[in-house]
Design an enzyme around this catalytic site. Structure first.
Site, PDB file in Angstrom:
ATOM      1  CG  HIS A  68      89.321 -12.872 182.167  1.00 31.87           C
ATOM      2  ND1 HIS A  68      90.553 -13.484 182.146  1.00 31.87           N
ATOM      3  CD2 HIS A  68      88.517 -13.650 181.402  1.00 31.87           C
ATOM      4  CE1 HIS A  68      90.488 -14.568 181.389  1.00 31.87           C
ATOM      5  NE2 HIS A  68      89.261 -14.705 180.925  1.00 31.87           N
ATOM      6  CD  GLU A  69      84.763 -13.534 180.784  1.00 28.25           C
ATOM      7  OE1 GLU A  69      84.808 -13.569 179.534  1.00 28.25           O
ATOM      8  OE2 GLU A  69      85.151 -14.469 181.494  1.00 28.25           O
ATOM      9  CG  HIS A  85      88.101 -12.971 176.743  1.00 30.43           C
ATOM     10  ND1 HIS A  85      89.251 -13.537 176.253  1.00 30.43           N
ATOM     11  CD2 HIS A  85      87.761 -13.690 177.842  1.00 30.43           C
ATOM     12  CE1 HIS A  85      89.595 -14.551 177.034  1.00 30.43           C
ATOM     13  NE2 HIS A  85      88.713 -14.669 178.004  1.00 30.43           N
ATOM     14  CG  ASP A 110      94.060 -14.510 183.204  1.00 28.30           C
ATOM     15  OD1 ASP A 110      92.828 -14.363 183.387  1.00 28.30           O
ATOM     16  OD2 ASP A 110      94.600 -15.637 183.154  1.00 28.30           O
TER      17      ASP A 110
END
Ligand SMILES: [Zn+2]
Length: 741
Positions: free
Chosen positions: A577-578, A581, A642
């Site tokens: 997820h990170e 980003h 996600d």
């Protein structure tokens, strides 16, 4: 630092920008709540903060609670990594996978009275809080609640940190002293506000507020220059509100009007508690509402704030002065000890232009109640119980549906983490964070990075030159795990046991001073934007870094005794997820060294945009509560992260399995099935309707149920793992799936 909240794993709590801090776990203390990045969250960029969230969240004192009676459900101390009790096998995965995975937990974990949402994040944060409680209590010389035989390891901690943590905590726990003092700690500021004679005095007072980390009128902090990430420059952002978002002031309809009426009532009560006669307080509250509305109207919406190019308006002080001819910036900056600030990024020029009019046309007598209110509001959690309880009543009970205030120790521990996070965090990791956890997490990060590199190389929608740039950016990711290599130095900060509120004020002055002194200096790449015990994670585009505090490297996210499948479904998806980003609708606009610079070919950018719009449309269709849909534009970055995160983690798991050889079923589930169950369990939650509504208005993250089924509905490997038919509501038709990362 961090940029938008949106880059956090879980959002802030909701409400606001600052809230952003964590999700579920901690309720933000009031002050931080809307504080701009500045104060406690050093790294955060103002943008996010603009809206002052719900401040008072956790702080208030509960009426009866001198005790530590916490209302959390009983938790099994040593549950298996995937506890069958938490599932509901009467539901078919193809009918509702979220309930199949979490139905048992959902039934047996109603939201405790002191929470507005109860999720896996909260469970873990409660556990961390217990550890912090023990540490703070010991540091203060109190009787440790448990494990009293265990001492902090002296070699890793300094006695100065112990003194600061211990005295800060002790000052907060001295409830009788806090109650006796009432609003006395604010007296000096009240006097200065009352003495204001003209707009010059008002301006000076606003500057003094900002130098103390108090919120009023707008935000002013330091941060990396978006287009030259090696430099720290001054940053001015919209702000000045007391409700969680500018939309609360502008939305039509009876529900919105009701909240505005309740807010005015709350402001009235707080002014009354600070000594104003009731009729005067009521009249002042109306003026405050009018002033804040005049700041809310020209403020950008949260969706508009997602555009980093629009928030980048670097100018000389003289240009800013021309934008605000009636607000003397030289005089203002003197209060922040900035005689030569250099370039200033003005996030929202239209807001500042309008703010000039507000400044010019508001009478001095009307600025007085506004500044008094914001002083009281920011400091309420540190004042006597009447302030604390009223603050809780509006920001927690009314806005979020929370039934009961948290026990005092929890509120004080949270505040200690806010104000002295790296002193408390240093003691925390010395006792609670095993070095092996760091090594294993790093191994997972490397496997995920490989998975993303493979994915980029084989993308069918991105051209080669853009792929080369993307791979360069990925290779440059800085990874931080556990805790900082270099701890913050609090030696110049005085903390004693005399006054809780004064400790908080001094800590905030210290933090603002630290941030202002960075202007013009090189960027410190070792700095952290979250404290070690935090149950959260973030990506910071200016640093091009992913950061995972010690607090989240525990079950159910990461369990040393769990099989790879469960750990990749949990922590692996968090890491993915990170990383994603860095390539979401905002992150993709930054390059390998953290500059806002377009490195995309037109063709690849167009292809990206097509896919991004599908994500927006998918989530916008969801209606978590009757009449309110997910804001697909606001949540797109998180949703993209996600969707990408779970896929990358799945690929990394396959690589791990390929190395180790085929893995057996456990409890009847294949490794692939356990991966998806592990993923679903990190998003389990129960939530009060009020909290859900507030978050749908303000939180860039989708509700937990949609964070589970949204990504999985697009992922063919999920369909295969549970042999789900095409007709299932858990699955999207192949031609409607979205596939970005
Ligand atoms: Zn995120």
């Amino acid at each position: 630092m961090f940029k938008p909240i949106s880059l956090l794993l879980t959002g802030l709590l909701a409400a606001g920008p600052l809230l952003a801090q964590t999700e579920p776990n901690k309720s933000p203390a009031t002050k931080d709540a809307d504080k701009p990045p500045t104060v406690k969250e050093p790294a955060k960029k103002p943008a996010d903060q603009s809206p002052p969230p719900a401040p008072g969240v956790s702080p208030a004192i509960a009426p009866n609670t001198s005790t530590d009676a916490s209302a959390k459900p009983q938790v099994d101390k040593n549950p298996p990594p995937l506890d069958p009790k938490n599932m509901d096998t009467s539901v078919k995965p193809a009918d509702d996978f979220y309930l199949f995975a979490n139905g048992g937990w959902i039934k047996s974990n109603p939201v405790p009275p002191e929470f507005s949402r109860w999720a896996s994040f909260n469970e873990l944060a409660e556990k961390n809080n217990d550890a912090l409680h023990e540490i703070a209590d010991k540091a203060s010389g109190g009787a440790a609640p448990k494990d009293s035989a265990k001492k902090p390891k002296a070699d890793k901690t300094s006695s100065a940190d112990v003194q600061k943590v211990g005295d800060f905590y002790a000052s907060g726990m001295n409830e009788s002293a806090v109650d006796t003092a009432k609003a006395a700690p604010l007296e000096e500021q009240f006097k200065k506000i009352d003495a204001m004679k003209d707009r010059k005095d008002v301006l000076k007072m606003i500057g003094q507020f900002h130098s103390m980390g108090l919120h009023a009128f707008f935000f002013f902090i330091s941060g990396q220059d978006d287009k030259d990430s090696t430099k720290i420059i001054a940053q001015a952002y919209q702000g000045g509100l007391g409700l969680p978002d500018r939309d609360y002031y502008t939305k039509e309809g009876p529900d919105s009007q009701k909240i505005r009426d309740q807010y005015v009532e709350h402001v009235t009560k707080m002014l009354t508690l600070a000594g104003a006669p009731a009729d005067r307080a009521a009249a002042d509250a109306k003026k405050i509402m009018a002033l804040e509305t005049s700041l809310a109207k020209p403020a950008r919406t949260r969706v508009e704030l997602r555009d980093p190019q629009k928030n980048y308006n670097k100018m000389k002080q003289a240009d800013l002065q021309a934008l605000m001819p009636d607000f003397n910036w030289s005089d203002y900056l003197k209060e922040l000890k900035l005689t030569n600030p250099g370039d200033i990024n003005v996030g929202q020029p239209d807001f500042f232009k309008a703010a000039n009019e507000v400044f010019k046309t508001t009478a001095v007598e009307d600025w007085k109640p506004y500044l008094r209110w914001h002083l009281i509001h920011d400091m309420a959690p540190t004042l006597s119980s009447d302030f604390v309880n009223e603050n809780f009543r509006f920001y927690e009970a009314t806005l979020r549906g929370t039934k009961q205030i948290k026990p005092r120790w929890k509120r004080v521990v949270t505040k200690t983490d806010d104000e002295l996070g790296e002193a408390l965090g240093k003691l925390y990791v010395a006792e609670k964070f095993p070095p092996e956890a760091k090594a294993r997490a790093l191994e997972m990060v490397n496997n995920l990075k490989d998975a993303l590199a493979d994915r980029i190389k084989t993308l069918d929608w991105m051209d080669q030159p853009t792929k080369d740039q993307a791979l360069k950016k990925l290779a440059a990711f800085q990874v931080k795990i556990g805790y900082p290599d270099k701890w913050r130095d609090y030696s110049a900060l005085k903390i004693d046991r005399t006054s809780y509120a004064q400790n908080v004020l001094r800590a905030d002055v210290f933090e603002v001073d630290r941030l202002m002194k960075k202007i013009g200096k090189p960027v410190d790449r070792a700095e952290w934007g979250m404290t070690p015990p935090t149950v959260n994670a973030y990506y910071n585009p200016n640093m091009n870094e992913i950061v995972f505090p010690a607090g989240i490297l525990q079950p159910p996210f990461f369990d040393p005794k769990a099989d790879d499948a469960v750990n990749y479904g949990g922590m692996g998806a968090v890491i993915g997820h990170e990383m994603t980003h860095g390539f979401d609708d905002q992150g993709r606009q930054y390059d390998a060294v953290g500059n806002l610079r377009d490195w995309w070919s037109k063709a690849s950018a167009d292809e990206y945009d097509k896919r991004r719009k599908v994500v927006v449309a998918q989530y916008s269709a969801a209606e978590p509560i009757a009449g309110m849909h997910i804001n697909g534009e606001l949540t797109q970055g998180e949703n993209i992260a996600d969707i990408g995160g779970v896929k990358l983690a799945f690929t990394a798991l396959q690589k791990a399995i390929a190395k180790k050889g085929p893995q057996p079923k456990i409890d009847g589930f294949t490794p692939e099935q356990r991966f998806f169950l592990g993923f679903a369990q990190i998003w389990r939650n129960n939530q009060r309707d009020e909290d859900l509504k507030l978050r749908l208005n303000t939180d860039p993250h989708s509700p937990g149920r949609f964070r589970t089924i949204g990504p999985l509905s697009n992922f063919v490997e999920f369909q295969k793992a549970f042999d789900i038919p095409d007709s299932s509501p858990m699955i999207r038709p192949a031609n409607e799936r979205v596939n970005i990362w």
